[in-house]
Design an enzyme around this catalytic site. Structure first.
Site, PDB file in Angstrom:
ATOM      1  N   ASP A  32      -4.787  -9.010 -11.559  1.00 46.81           N
ATOM      2  CA  ASP A  32      -4.955 -10.401 -11.114  1.00 46.81           C
ATOM      3  C   ASP A  32      -3.659 -11.022 -10.604  1.00 46.81           C
ATOM      4  O   ASP A  32      -3.419 -12.208 -10.774  1.00 46.81           O
ATOM      5  CB  ASP A  32      -5.535 -11.273 -12.258  1.00 46.81           C
ATOM      6  CG  ASP A  32      -6.838 -10.714 -12.770  1.00 46.81           C
ATOM      7  OD1 ASP A  32      -7.640 -10.251 -11.942  1.00 46.81           O
ATOM      8  OD2 ASP A  32      -7.037 -10.713 -13.996  1.00 46.81           O
ATOM      9  N   LYS A  79      -3.380  -9.637  -5.490  1.00 47.82           N
ATOM     10  CA  LYS A  79      -3.340  -8.498  -4.553  1.00 47.82           C
ATOM     11  C   LYS A  79      -4.246  -8.729  -3.345  1.00 47.82           C
ATOM     12  O   LYS A  79      -3.906  -8.365  -2.227  1.00 47.82           O
ATOM     13  CB  LYS A  79      -3.767  -7.206  -5.268  1.00 47.82           C
ATOM     14  CG  LYS A  79      -2.843  -6.808  -6.404  1.00 47.82           C
ATOM     15  CD  LYS A  79      -3.308  -5.538  -7.085  1.00 47.82           C
ATOM     16  CE  LYS A  79      -4.553  -5.681  -7.910  1.00 47.82           C
ATOM     17  NZ  LYS A  79      -4.443  -6.535  -9.103  1.00 47.82           N
ATOM     18  N   GLY A 132     -11.455  -7.660  -9.065  1.00 45.78           N
ATOM     19  CA  GLY A 132     -11.982  -8.873  -8.453  1.00 45.78           C
ATOM     20  C   GLY A 132     -10.914  -9.418  -7.531  1.00 45.78           C
ATOM     21  O   GLY A 132      -9.959 -10.023  -7.987  1.00 45.78           O
ATOM     22  N   HIS A 133     -11.044  -9.150  -6.247  1.00 50.05           N
ATOM     23  CA  HIS A 133      -9.995  -9.551  -5.304  1.00 50.05           C
ATOM     24  C   HIS A 133     -10.459 -10.754  -4.488  1.00 50.05           C
ATOM     25  O   HIS A 133     -11.396 -10.666  -3.709  1.00 50.05           O
ATOM     26  CB  HIS A 133      -9.620  -8.373  -4.406  1.00 50.05           C
ATOM     27  CG  HIS A 133      -8.982  -7.261  -5.193  1.00 50.05           C
ATOM     28  ND1 HIS A 133      -8.674  -6.040  -4.677  1.00 50.05           N
ATOM     29  CD2 HIS A 133      -8.586  -7.220  -6.494  1.00 50.05           C
ATOM     30  CE1 HIS A 133      -8.117  -5.291  -5.626  1.00 50.05           C
ATOM     31  NE2 HIS A 133      -8.056  -5.987  -6.737  1.00 50.05           N
ATOM     32  N   GLN A 152      -6.354  -3.510 -10.252  1.00 52.59           N
ATOM     33  CA  GLN A 152      -5.719  -3.647 -11.570  1.00 52.59           C
ATOM     34  C   GLN A 152      -4.188  -3.689 -11.444  1.00 52.59           C
ATOM     35  O   GLN A 152      -3.670  -3.913 -10.362  1.00 52.59           O
ATOM     36  CB  GLN A 152      -6.142  -2.511 -12.528  1.00 52.59           C
ATOM     37  CG  GLN A 152      -7.594  -2.570 -12.959  1.00 52.59           C
ATOM     38  CD  GLN A 152      -8.546  -1.922 -11.975  1.00 52.59           C
ATOM     39  OE1 GLN A 152      -8.325  -0.824 -11.514  1.00 52.59           O
ATOM     40  NE2 GLN A 152      -9.627  -2.606 -11.667  1.00 52.59           N
TER      41      GLN A 152
END
Ligand code: IMO
Ligand code: MG
Length: 421
Positions: free
Chosen positions: A13, A16, A40-41, A222
């Site tokens: 988080d 990225k 989760g991007h 990650q």
């Protein structure tokens, strides 16, 4: 030609998605090489917020080929939802390629992920419950179902039959519902029909792309503190999120990589359980959580928040050969009193400058801080030079301590709020 890797230098988080989106515009190909839809991007543009899970972050640009490579674990059903989601928001012209070698997260992997967590009760890892760990287990145990298997119907059925023998035994022993061969097979055939136009040999595609001097961006999911080998094991994910794994996860030679951008949040967050020396349990932590919208993209859990830990970041930059830092969410620290950066740990009365392998030792580590002055942005900032002196001091210290330059600075969630040096 540029072959660039984006990697998270903390516990995930780090922002990225934003930098991948930014660098993707200069790329021909964007590749996910590990992890799965535990990622989760978030990407913001045109006032809209998109949360990507398995799709690479170049998906909004129709000139870019997006690759889900061999080392990824892919949930084909959730990928379909994701594809339908972006289509319904008007993105219909995209290029996607799924490796025929990547392993599929099956419905029983989700059941097992939940069940193993429940068994651990107060020692649970706090996984995203997306079936990531159980899928990598089956990959290593050589009974995984791969994306390419969806295209060979008879072979798929045989393989599924053998795999279900073991999985149903395991499910039964945990008191969980077993899977019916015909039923699951039919679901896989259906999803295979939907995805087949995307499934190909991505490894050959990437090798050819290297020979054609294409610009390739590898997007890590990650962060390195969640690395299965070098993170806070067992409170980690089941893959390796750094540049170190790109070569293996995508099937390219290591020397092809010529730029490694380490993404670093200006503070630290962590979701899930496990040690976190600089964690804040006070109003400063709460303030940062609210200002930074620190709630999980995948699970909506409030993230644990703490000061920047450079012991962690420095180790990870050295390990992965980072060539530059992208410092993210810097604006969140604006107007915060008593800013601190962790520069060493105290372990049982001794000062140490490394991340111990022992979880017990790491849990006993107390942060040693250097304090920094509060900064405020008077006007809109358009360049590094316009930053207040106090902000510059914070950034310079990171550079001196790690030996790596901050080349990109994010001061807001929108695409435009990005300063480049
Ligand atoms: P992005 O790409 C933050 C964490 C989980 C849990 C541990 C294991 O958005 O940075 P898993 O489901 O992978 O078996 O969970 O890893 N985790 C993440 N934390 N960001 C992520 O991805 C994460 N993906 C997994 O919270 O502690
Ligand atoms: Mg996330």
């Amino acid at each position: 030609m540029s072959v660039t890797v984006i990697e998270g230098s903390q516990w995930g988080d780090e922002g990225k998605g934003k930098i991948t989106d930014y660098l993707a515009s200069q790329s021909d190909i964007v590749v996910r090489f590990q992890g799965g839809n535990n990622a989760g991007h978030t990407i913001c543009f045109n006032g809209k917020r998109f949360a990507l899970r398995s799709l690479p972050s170049g998906i909004f640009n129709s000139n870019i080929t997006n690759v889900i490579a061999d080392g990824v674990v892919l949930n084909p059903f959730s990928l379909k939802e994701e594809i339908e989601g972006i289509k319904s928001s008007g993105i219909t012209d995209f290029k996607l390629l799924i490796s025929n070698r990547c392993h599929l997260i099956m419905p029983y992997h989700l059941d097992l992920d939940g069940a193993y967590e429940n068994l651990l009760s107060d020692k649970k890892i706090g996984t995203t419950k997306k079936g990531i760990g159980p899928c990598y287990v089956d990959k290593a145990a050589r009974r995984g179902i791969r994306a390419g298997d969806l295209l060979e119907k008879d072979f798929l059925k045989e393989k599924l039959k053998d795999t279900l023998k073991v999985k149903n035994l395991e499910l039964r022993s945990l008191g969980l519902k077993e899977y019916d061969l015909e039923d699951l097979y039919n679901k896989l055939i259906e999803i295979g029909d939907y995805l087949k136009k995307y499934i190909a040999d991505s490894q050959y595609f990437l090798i050819n792309a290297l020979e054609e001097n294409k610009n390739i961006l590898f997007e890590g999911a990650q962060g390195m503190m969640l690395d299965i080998d070098r993170g806070t094991y067992p409170y980690v994910t089941s893959s390796s999120p750094s540049s170190n794994y790109v070569s293996q996860g995508a099937g390219i030679p290591p020397q092809a990589i010529n730029r490694v951008v380490a993404i670093c949040k200006a503070y630290t967050t962590r979701v899930g359980e496990g040690p976190f020396p600089t964690e804040l349990h006070n109003e400063i932590g709460d303030l940062i959580r609210e200002k930074g919208h620190e709630y999980g993209t995948v699970t909506k859990r409030p993230r644990r928040v703490g000061y920047l830990d450079l012991v962690v970041v420095k180790r990870n930059l050295k390990m992965s050969g980072a060539s530059e830092i992208a410092l993210m969410l810097f604006d969140v620290l604006e107007n915060i009193d008593h800013l601190k950066i962790c520069i060493n740990y105290e372990l049982d009365g001794k000062i140490i400058d490394y991340v111990p392998a022992s979880l017990n030792e790491y849990s006993r580590c107390k942060p040693i801080y250097k304090e920094f002055k509060k900064f405020s942005f008077s006007d809109k900032i358009h360049s590094f030079n316009e930053l207040p002196i106090e902000a510059k001091e914070y950034i310079s210290f990171i550079e001196e301590f790690t030996g790596v330059k901050v080349k990109i600075l994010s001061i807001g969630s929108d695409r435009n709020a990005t300063l480049v040096r």
